[in-house]
Design a protein around this motif. Structure first.
Motif, PDB file in Angstrom:
ATOM      1  N   ARG A  19       0.657  -0.864   0.218  1.00  0.00           N
ATOM      2  CA  ARG A  19       0.694  -0.069   0.594  1.00  0.00           C
ATOM      3  C   ARG A  19       0.801   1.586   0.045  1.00  0.00           C
ATOM      4  O   ARG A  19       0.904   1.910   0.933  1.00  0.00           O
ATOM      5  CB  ARG A  19      -0.992   0.084   0.835  1.00  0.00           C
ATOM      6  N   LEU A  20       1.225   1.091  -1.373  1.00  0.00           N
ATOM      7  CA  LEU A  20       2.559   2.725  -1.562  1.00  0.00           C
ATOM      8  C   LEU A  20       1.966   3.914  -1.136  1.00  0.00           C
ATOM      9  O   LEU A  20       3.196   4.626  -0.842  1.00  0.00           O
ATOM     10  CB  LEU A  20       3.243   2.639  -2.569  1.00  0.00           C
ATOM     11  N   CYS A  21       0.909   4.250  -0.962  1.00  0.00           N
ATOM     12  CA  CYS A  21       0.078   5.929  -0.535  1.00  0.00           C
ATOM     13  C   CYS A  21       0.216   5.599   1.282  1.00  0.00           C
ATOM     14  O   CYS A  21      -0.574   6.743   0.956  1.00  0.00           O
ATOM     15  CB  CYS A  21      -0.727   6.189  -1.416  1.00  0.00           C
TER      16      CYS A  21
ATOM     17  N   GLU B 145      -2.179   0.761  -4.463  1.00  0.00           N
ATOM     18  CA  GLU B 145      -1.939   2.086  -4.277  1.00  0.00           C
ATOM     19  C   GLU B 145      -0.482   2.883  -5.304  1.00  0.00           C
ATOM     20  O   GLU B 145       0.602   1.954  -4.819  1.00  0.00           O
ATOM     21  CB  GLU B 145      -2.193   2.822  -3.332  1.00  0.00           C
ATOM     22  N   TYR B 146      -1.214   3.593  -6.363  1.00  0.00           N
ATOM     23  CA  TYR B 146      -0.017   3.993  -7.039  1.00  0.00           C
ATOM     24  C   TYR B 146       0.751   4.906  -6.481  1.00  0.00           C
ATOM     25  O   TYR B 146       0.340   6.425  -6.146  1.00  0.00           O
ATOM     26  CB  TYR B 146      -0.248   3.891  -8.399  1.00  0.00           C
ATOM     27  N   PRO B 147       2.382   5.049  -6.565  1.00  0.00           N
ATOM     28  CA  PRO B 147       2.704   6.364  -5.668  1.00  0.00           C
ATOM     29  C   PRO B 147       2.962   7.632  -6.807  1.00  0.00           C
ATOM     30  O   PRO B 147       3.271   8.482  -6.526  1.00  0.00           O
ATOM     31  CB  PRO B 147       3.998   5.954  -4.861  1.00  0.00           C
TER      32      PRO B 147
ATOM     33  N   ARG C 293       6.462   5.146   3.276  1.00  0.00           N
ATOM     34  CA  ARG C 293       7.833   6.153   2.504  1.00  0.00           C
ATOM     35  C   ARG C 293       8.079   5.849   1.579  1.00  0.00           C
ATOM     36  O   ARG C 293       9.404   5.926   1.583  1.00  0.00           O
ATOM     37  CB  ARG C 293       9.098   5.894   4.089  1.00  0.00           C
ATOM     38  N   ALA C 294       7.467   5.437   0.559  1.00  0.00           N
ATOM     39  CA  ALA C 294       7.012   4.996  -0.842  1.00  0.00           C
ATOM     40  C   ALA C 294       8.367   6.521  -1.452  1.00  0.00           C
ATOM     41  O   ALA C 294       9.513   6.490  -2.117  1.00  0.00           O
ATOM     42  CB  ALA C 294       6.135   5.479  -1.277  1.00  0.00           C
TER      43      ALA C 294
ATOM     44  N   MET D 183      11.499  -1.250   0.539  1.00  0.00           N
ATOM     45  CA  MET D 183      10.685  -1.572   1.590  1.00  0.00           C
ATOM     46  C   MET D 183      11.218  -0.581   2.583  1.00  0.00           C
ATOM     47  O   MET D 183      11.567  -0.528   3.479  1.00  0.00           O
ATOM     48  CB  MET D 183      10.202  -3.023   2.058  1.00  0.00           C
ATOM     49  N   THR D 184      10.533   0.593   2.481  1.00  0.00           N
ATOM     50  CA  THR D 184      11.278   1.510   3.715  1.00  0.00           C
ATOM     51  C   THR D 184      10.465   2.688   3.897  1.00  0.00           C
ATOM     52  O   THR D 184      10.085   3.215   4.362  1.00  0.00           O
ATOM     53  CB  THR D 184      11.433   3.007   1.921  1.00  0.00           C
ATOM     54  N   SER D 185       9.710   1.143   4.969  1.00  0.00           N
ATOM     55  CA  SER D 185       8.670   1.783   6.154  1.00  0.00           C
ATOM     56  C   SER D 185       9.266   1.908   7.161  1.00  0.00           C
ATOM     57  O   SER D 185      10.621   0.939   7.364  1.00  0.00           O
ATOM     58  CB  SER D 185       7.969   0.155   6.346  1.00  0.00           C
TER      59      SER D 185
END
Length: 299
Positions: free
Chosen positions: A139-141, A170-172, A146-147, A198-200
């Protein structure tokens, strides 16, 4: 034995299908009729738990928790719900030691760690999508993912949009948007790319990085990831991950790996070996089902 394995509001998110397959492989039957007298116990994969409260006195019910989302605006209401509802179950489970710690310290709730099943991805060695060099998944948004940090790093490392696959609902706004893909397509993608970022900051477990490692791609995670110490500190690239505090740091690591073919190849081999011994046993659907059954049998 007949049981109910329920996904609450989001069955796909909760990997309920994988859990049902795990129970079936062990010879147990799932029924959606959780209130039936012949249903031995009920496993609820995620909140909200309210609709299952009426049966908690009559049946053995396990409430599972995916995370404690302290970063969302309505966390106080979620916390209050957890405090009120979770203790009414026969037992509470969760998907990592990180979530176990949060439940204990933030909600005063004791939980048993069962981990959670990953998608049925695997190493194939094939390159079905040679146009892609890196990927980001989820869920990149969601601000917690932190996409933008990962995207900025990829741009600074010299990648263009056609080389980076974006997977998920979700498209960032940057990269090649693949949307939601099948498990087989995800396997092919992870085997094709060099890196999965994966910068979460917040994850209950962080399955995209784990799944990528199981396919031989190099996960890129940051040391302030909530589950970093649990899963990545001792990984083959743990010392490099420790240095990642900015998009520039991530870009430098990518450039360094790309500039040293032998190191990158060795990192891929080592990450895959680490994943096979560390992650496969934790995230196998049958093994997770066994852990849930063990919790039930000890009630």
């Amino acid at each position: 034995m007949r049981l109910s394995c329920l996904g609450s509001t989001n069955t796909l998110l909760c990997q309920i299908g994988a859990l049902r397959e795990g129970f079936a492989a062990l010879g147990h039957e799932h029924t959606p009729n959780y209130a039936d007298a012949n249903t031995a116990f009920v496993f609820v994969g995620n909140s909200p738990y309210d609709s299952y409260l009426p049966i908690t006195r009559a049946k053995k019910v396990i409430f599972n928790v995916l995370d404690c989302p302290t970063w969302v605006p309505d966390w106080p209401a979620i916390r209050d719900s957890f405090r009120a509802n979770l203790p009414q179950a026969s037992r509470v489970t969760c998907i990592s030691k990180t979530v176990q710690h949060d439940l204990r310290n933030l909600c005063g709730v004791k939980a048993e760690v069962i981990y959670y099943p990953m998608k049925p991805v695997r190493f194939t060695g094939g390159k079905r999508y040679p146009q892609f060099k890196a990927a980001m998944v989820g869920r990149l948004c969601d601000p917690g993912k932190r996409a933008a940090l990962g995207i900025q790093a990829l741009i600074r490392a010299g990648y263009n949009e056609t080389e980076v696959a974006m997977v998920g609902p979700e498209y960032p706004g940057w990269g090649s948007n693949l949307g939601v893909v099948s498990d087989e397509a995800l396997t092919d993608l992870f085997n094709s790319v060099d890196y999965v970022l994966m910068t979460s900051r917040h994850e209950g477990i962080g399955l995209p990085a784990i799944e990528a490692a199981c396919c031989g791609a190099i996960p890129i995670v940051l040391p302030d990831l909530s589950t970093y110490n649990e899963f990545w500190a001792e990984s083959p690239l743990g010392l490099q991950y420790q240095q990642l505090t900015s998009s520039d740091d991530i870009a430098k690591l990518l450039i360094s790996l790309n500039g040293d073919a032998a190191w990158k190849a060795a990192a891929k081999r080592d990450i895959l070996a680490y994943a096979e011994t560390r992650f496969r046993p934790l995230s196998d659907r049958i093994e997770v089902a066994k852990r849930i059954l063990s919790v039930y049998q000890n009630l």
